[in-house]
Design an enzyme around this catalytic site. Structure first.
Site: not given
Ligand code: ADP
Length: 225
Positions: A22, A97, A135, A168, A179
């Site tokens: 996203k 969300r 990532r 992160r 998550r």
């Protein structure tokens, strides 16, 4: 959003699990369409970095992979949408969300005269877990890299500003799983809400193709509504 003759500015809602791409698509769409990219995750991280009261309140929740309270994100988004650069349309990434967030947004957009379009990026969870593990994000400008598919030119350094790339805090594997669980429990039910909402709703398979190819497909869908 940019096509001639459209009646109202558009709110493009990018919807999908964490790691579905996203954020990457939102950044590409921002360049292509010239409208702001509103990421609740980025806004919350900025508040944590600034060390203000709100940042202190949400830091623990985010680091555990949990959702921040609806009222907090609703307020952040409402204030952001009131800024002048949003008048011609915008891209929402990571919001809404939960069902209460979607209901607040629906009223907010109707009140401001925005048409909404939802694009659902579908990606297998096994691919997501592998992707998030590789990532990296620039500690300065927020640019995203993938060690597998989009590595930086100099290992560990951002291509744009040379700043250090970091993992992160909430990209650690156990947090990713939390998550994804939060997504299954609280966010997935929104799909039903969106598909029944009467607003245009599109699904895009984000598992295999390159970010550019996915961008082209999203732009093709936006051109038709
Ligand atoms: P991702 O989509 O990869 O999970 P984000 O940057 O969008 O990454 O979100 C990171 C974290 O920020 C979430 O796990 C959550 O704690 C918080 N967050 C972001 N957007 C929202 C939202 N709309 N509602 C509640 N919490 C949010």
């Amino acid at each position: 959003m940019e096509a001639a003759g459209e009646a109202a500015p558009k709110a493009l809602i990018l919807f999908g699990p964490p790691g579905s791409g996203k954020g990457t698509q939102a950044k590409l769409l921002k360049q292509a369409l010239g409208v702001p990219h509103i990421s609740t995750g980025d806004m919350l991280r900025a508040r944590i970095s600034s060390g203000d009261q709100l940042g202190l309140e949400v830091a623990g929740l985010m680091q555990a992979g949990k959702l921040v309270p609806d009222e907090t994100v609703n307020r952040l988004v409402r204030d952001r949408l009131a800024e002048p650069d949003c008048a011609g349309g915008f891209i929402l990434d990571g919001y809404p969300r939960t069902l209460p967030q979607a209901e607040v947004l629906e009223r907010e957009l109707a009140g401001r005269g925005f048409d909404q379009v939802v694009v659902h990026l579908k990606v297998d969870y096994t691919i997501i877990i592998a992707r998030i593990a590789g990532r990296r994000q620039c500690s300065l400008c927020g640019a995203l890299y993938s060690l597998a598919s989009h590595p930086p030119a100099v290992p560990g350094r951002c291509d744009h500003d040379g700043a250090e790339l970091v993992v992160r805090e909430d990209d650690r594997e156990e947090v990713i799983r939390a998550r994804l669980e939060a997504y299954d429990r609280q966010t997935w039910p929104l799909l039903e809400y969106f598909s029944a909402s009467g607003h245009p709703f599109h699904e895009v398979n984000g598992s295999n193709e390159s970010p550019r190819a996915i961008l082209d497909r999203i732009r093709g869908l936006l051109a038709v509504g």
